[in-house]
Write a protein that holds these residues in place. Structure first.
Motif, PDB file in Angstrom:
ATOM      1  N   LEU A 314      -3.295 -44.286 -26.928  1.00 20.24           N
ATOM      2  CA  LEU A 314      -2.830 -43.181 -27.768  1.00 20.24           C
ATOM      3  C   LEU A 314      -1.605 -42.485 -27.179  1.00 20.24           C
ATOM      4  N   ALA A 315      -1.531 -42.476 -25.846  1.00 18.06           N
ATOM      5  CA  ALA A 315      -0.413 -41.781 -25.193  1.00 18.06           C
ATOM      6  C   ALA A 315       0.768 -42.702 -24.913  1.00 18.06           C
ATOM      7  N   ALA A 316       0.673 -43.983 -25.312  1.00 22.07           N
ATOM      8  CA  ALA A 316       1.791 -44.908 -25.066  1.00 22.07           C
ATOM      9  C   ALA A 316       3.043 -44.401 -25.788  1.00 22.07           C
ATOM     10  N   PRO A 317       4.158 -44.321 -25.102  1.00 20.03           N
ATOM     11  CA  PRO A 317       5.377 -43.839 -25.747  1.00 20.03           C
ATOM     12  C   PRO A 317       5.861 -44.805 -26.819  1.00 20.03           C
ATOM     13  N   PRO A 318       6.431 -44.317 -27.901  1.00 17.88           N
ATOM     14  CA  PRO A 318       6.923 -45.225 -28.946  1.00 17.88           C
ATOM     15  C   PRO A 318       8.107 -46.038 -28.449  1.00 17.88           C
ATOM     16  N   ALA A 319       8.223 -47.245 -28.994  1.00 19.28           N
ATOM     17  CA  ALA A 319       9.358 -48.097 -28.622  1.00 19.28           C
ATOM     18  C   ALA A 319      10.661 -47.506 -29.139  1.00 19.28           C
ATOM     19  N   VAL A 320      10.599 -46.862 -30.310  1.00 13.20           N
ATOM     20  CA  VAL A 320      11.771 -46.199 -30.876  1.00 13.20           C
ATOM     21  C   VAL A 320      11.342 -44.820 -31.367  1.00 13.20           C
ATOM     22  N   VAL A 321      12.245 -43.850 -31.237  1.00 11.61           N
ATOM     23  CA  VAL A 321      11.947 -42.476 -31.632  1.00 11.61           C
ATOM     24  C   VAL A 321      12.476 -42.239 -33.046  1.00 11.61           C
ATOM     25  N   PRO A 322      11.647 -41.733 -33.961  1.00 13.70           N
ATOM     26  CA  PRO A 322      12.111 -41.505 -35.337  1.00 13.70           C
ATOM     27  C   PRO A 322      13.264 -40.509 -35.387  1.00 13.70           C
ATOM     28  N   GLY A 323      14.251 -40.817 -36.229  1.00 13.34           N
ATOM     29  CA  GLY A 323      15.352 -39.895 -36.458  1.00 13.34           C
ATOM     30  C   GLY A 323      15.044 -38.970 -37.632  1.00 13.34           C
ATOM     31  N   GLY A 324      15.891 -37.979 -37.842  1.00 10.61           N
ATOM     32  CA  GLY A 324      15.619 -36.996 -38.876  1.00 10.61           C
ATOM     33  C   GLY A 324      16.447 -37.131 -40.137  1.00 10.61           C
ATOM     34  N   ARG A 325      17.367 -38.103 -40.185  1.00 10.17           N
ATOM     35  CA  ARG A 325      18.223 -38.222 -41.364  1.00 10.17           C
ATOM     36  C   ARG A 325      17.551 -39.047 -42.446  1.00 10.17           C
ATOM     37  N   PRO A 326      17.796 -38.723 -43.707  1.00  8.73           N
ATOM     38  CA  PRO A 326      17.218 -39.527 -44.794  1.00  8.73           C
ATOM     39  C   PRO A 326      18.023 -40.796 -45.015  1.00  8.73           C
ATOM     40  N   LEU A 327      17.413 -41.745 -45.709  1.00 11.08           N
ATOM     41  CA  LEU A 327      18.130 -42.955 -46.087  1.00 11.08           C
ATOM     42  C   LEU A 327      19.267 -42.629 -47.046  1.00 11.08           C
ATOM     43  N   PRO A 328      20.361 -43.402 -46.997  1.00 10.22           N
ATOM     44  CA  PRO A 328      21.402 -43.213 -48.016  1.00 10.22           C
ATOM     45  C   PRO A 328      20.827 -43.486 -49.405  1.00 10.22           C
ATOM     46  N   VAL A 329      21.296 -42.734 -50.375  1.00 11.70           N
ATOM     47  CA  VAL A 329      20.841 -42.922 -51.763  1.00 11.70           C
ATOM     48  C   VAL A 329      22.062 -43.137 -52.647  1.00 11.70           C
ATOM     49  N   PRO A 330      22.166 -44.284 -53.322  1.00 12.83           N
ATOM     50  CA  PRO A 330      21.284 -45.448 -53.157  1.00 12.83           C
ATOM     51  C   PRO A 330      21.669 -46.240 -51.918  1.00 12.83           C
ATOM     52  N   VAL A 331      20.789 -47.140 -51.516  1.00 14.00           N
ATOM     53  CA  VAL A 331      21.093 -48.018 -50.385  1.00 14.00           C
ATOM     54  C   VAL A 331      21.944 -49.178 -50.898  1.00 14.00           C
ATOM     55  N   ARG A 332      23.198 -49.240 -50.437  1.00 12.92           N
ATOM     56  CA  ARG A 332      24.084 -50.326 -50.868  1.00 12.92           C
ATOM     57  C   ARG A 332      23.829 -51.601 -50.077  1.00 12.92           C
TER      58      ARG A 332
END
Length: 602
Positions: A314-332
């Protein structure tokens, strides 16, 4: 969830405090009733039998019957509440472990084979949850001990003081004796988990082992691992037996001392015959709570060891840290790499225009694997950036990113269920929720669909128009991947069961079904890694044409050395020694670049 074994146990108990409290209250009633039984028997001897009073005998026997009914009720429903709390706590831990393992950030499985994680999510979770039952039993036993001590004090102060003075000493000795068991139990679970992991690996690769004639080596490897696990289990069992034996001997000696003191008091005339009967009965009763404390110490020792292993996951650090930006809309679907260094990749620059099909021919499979990890954000590059429509992948949540980019690994797994469920596993409804006919899925850390909870069949039939459109999309994906041939070869078509990991299918059939699933997901960006290595040349040519037609206008990256697939790409790059050393259409690279020609045609 806590980041230490102590915190894991604390949360397991806190989450079930109502059940533990209710079970403890009933257990205390049961133990109090058990303690009152010898007291009432002593009263019957003094008040009825010694005086020859039949009426008093019947009254006290009726009181004894009521006490028996009450303690029986308390035991039955108290144990039920304790078991429920233990099972619910174990279930909550399993859910937390599965959620952590499937977290899009990854990292929980690093250094642990799947079998080890399974062992932690089953046996360790069970042992940690069982602490609730042990706690309830400890509270109940303590209540019985206190009631027995008070009853003995009323019979004789020396007897009561003997019990009150000796009990803490026994509990302290039991705790000291549980320490070796805790350490050996942790080692036992570690070796058992390793054996489970080895067994799972061998079963998964059974066909390969038979194909290369390595069964004997595999059996020898598992035998060594199993023997190590057996040795650890025996050491833990010996420690538990030693603890139980020593505690039982100490407890028996303590009870003998209580009985001896009571006998001397009766011989001196300080207590009556009925009080002596009560004292001996209480001394024998106290054996139960004290044995319970021995069992509780063993359960706590094993629970602490298991909780520590759960906490590590449960305490294993994530391999990647989530960012806070949303996906581009629309995704080209424009993908760009700038100065990416990761694994064997060195300052890699790469541009994929939106809607293009790019072929990537890597001379080193490790470089291809590193590129796939960066594109799927299973790992972030050591330096440089990977961008989607100008937004760095580091700034995006991995879960959001995988709704736009699907990296279909070469060794993608199939799941137990129907062929239809496996192919539709990556489909999403209008709200962005994944679904798959009779199975719904979420995406794991590698972007691979993982089965989740079943959805009602009526939901699929709620919108006939949408159902027809989904069926048409499924048919196009199956045809493009040449998986329609697989469906026709099975007795029940799309409704045929494929078995766990698709073992009822051949390697080429599994590969085509996995490709159909990736195509049916219809992501804006699709990355395919060697999707046709197990099919014949004619089928491969058909698949190449199917991918080209189905993915026209949507970004597709083909990481492969297959000439048939590279020929459909708008552009091909050669990845050699971690860098792009050639970039041109497939035919031009074949003609002009000997390294490319060797990699593709060898």
């Amino acid at each position: 969830m806590g980041r230490s074994g102590r915190a894991v146990l604390g949360r397991a108990v806190k989450g079930q405090w109502r059940g533990v409290a209710f079970g403890s209250a009933l257990g205390m009633a049961h133990q109090a009733g058990e303690a009152l039984v010898p007291v009432l028997i002593g009263v019957v001897v003094d008040q009825a039998i010694a005086r020859g009073d039949l009426g008093a005998l019947l009254r006290w026997l009726a009181a004894l019957a009521v006490v028996y009914l009450a303690l029986s009720f308390g035991f039955r429903f108290g144990a039920r509440a304790g078991e429920r709390a233990a099972e619910q706590a174990a279930h909550a831990l399993r859910v937390a472990l599965v959620r952590r393992v499937l977290d899009p950030g990854g990292g929980a499985g690093n250094g642990r084979p799947p079998g080890a994680l399974t062992s932690i999510a089953t046996e360790d979770a069970r042992r940690a949850g069982a602490v609730n039952m042990a706690l309830m039993s400890a509270v109940s036993a303590l209540a019985g001990l206190l009631v027995g001590a008070v009853a003995l004090l009323r019979v004789s102060v020396p007897l009561g003081l003997t019990v009150l003075a000796g009990t803490p000493v026994l509990l302290w000795l039991g705790h000291l004796l549980s320490k070796p068991l805790e350490h050996r139990s942790e080692a036992e679970q570690e070796r058992a988990a390793h054996a489970s992991g080895v067994a799972a690996d061998l079963v998964a690769g059974l066909r390969v082992l038979k194909g290369i004639g390595a069964e004997a080596a595999a059996v020898a490897r598992y035998r060594r691992t199993s023997r190590d696990s057996l040795a650890a289990t025996l050491r833990a069992t010996r420690a538990e037996a030693l603890q139980n034996g020593v505690v039982l001997a100490l407890t028996g000696g303590f009870i003998a001392v209580v009985a001896l003191v009571g006998g001397r008091l009766a011989a001196q005339g300080d207590i009556s015959l009925g009080q002596l009967v009560s004292a001996v009965g209480l001394a024998l009763f106290l054996l139960g709570p004290l044995e319970t404390f021995s069992w509780v110490n063993a359960e706590f020792a094993q629970g602490r060891a298991s909780a520590a292993r759960i906490a590590e996951v449960l305490a294993a650090p994530p391999a990647v840290v989530p960012g806070g930006r949303p996906l581009p809309v629309p995704v080209r679907g424009a993908v760009r790499l700038r100065g990416v260094t990761y694994g064997g990749l060195r300052d890699l620059d790469l541009d994929v225009a939106a809607g293009d099909t790019l072929g990537v021919a890597a001379t080193d499979p490790a470089d291809a694997a590193a590129l796939l990890r960066c594109l799927g954000r299973r790992s972030d590059p050591d330096s440089g950036t990977v961008e989607l429509d100008g937004v760095p992948l580091r700034d995006l949540s991995p879960a959001d990113l995988r709704t736009a980019i699907l990296v279909a690994a070469h060794d993608a797994d199939l799941f137990a269920g129907t062929l239809r469920a496996n192919v539709t596993a990556g489909l999403r409804d209008d709200a962005g929720t994944p679904h798959g006919g009779d199975v719904t899925v979420v995406e794991g850390a590698a972007g691979v669909p993982i089965p989740d909870a079943p959805r009602p069949a009526a939901e699929a039939a709620a919108d006939p128009g949408r159902a027809m459109e989904a069926a048409a999309d499924l048919g196009r994906a199956m045809e493009a991947a040449a998986a329609d041939e697989v469906a026709r070869a099975l007795p029940d078509g799309l409704d045929s069961l494929v078995g766990e990991h698709g073992r009822s299918l051949s390697g080429g059939q599994r590969q085509r079904v996995a490709l159909a699933r990736a195509l049916a997901a219809d992501r804006p960006v699709l990355v395919l890694h060697d999707p046709t290595t197990a099919v014949d040349a004619v089928t491969e040519a058909r698949i190449a044409a199917g991918i080209r037609d189905l993915r026209r206008g949507r970004t597709t990256i083909l990481v492969t050395t297959s000439p048939a697939l590279l020929a459909i790409a708008d552009h091909v790059v050669l990845l050699d020694r971690g860098r792009i050393t050639g970039s041109a259409p497939h035919a031009d690279l074949l003609r002009d670049d000997i390294t490319y020609r060797t990699a593709v045609l060898a």
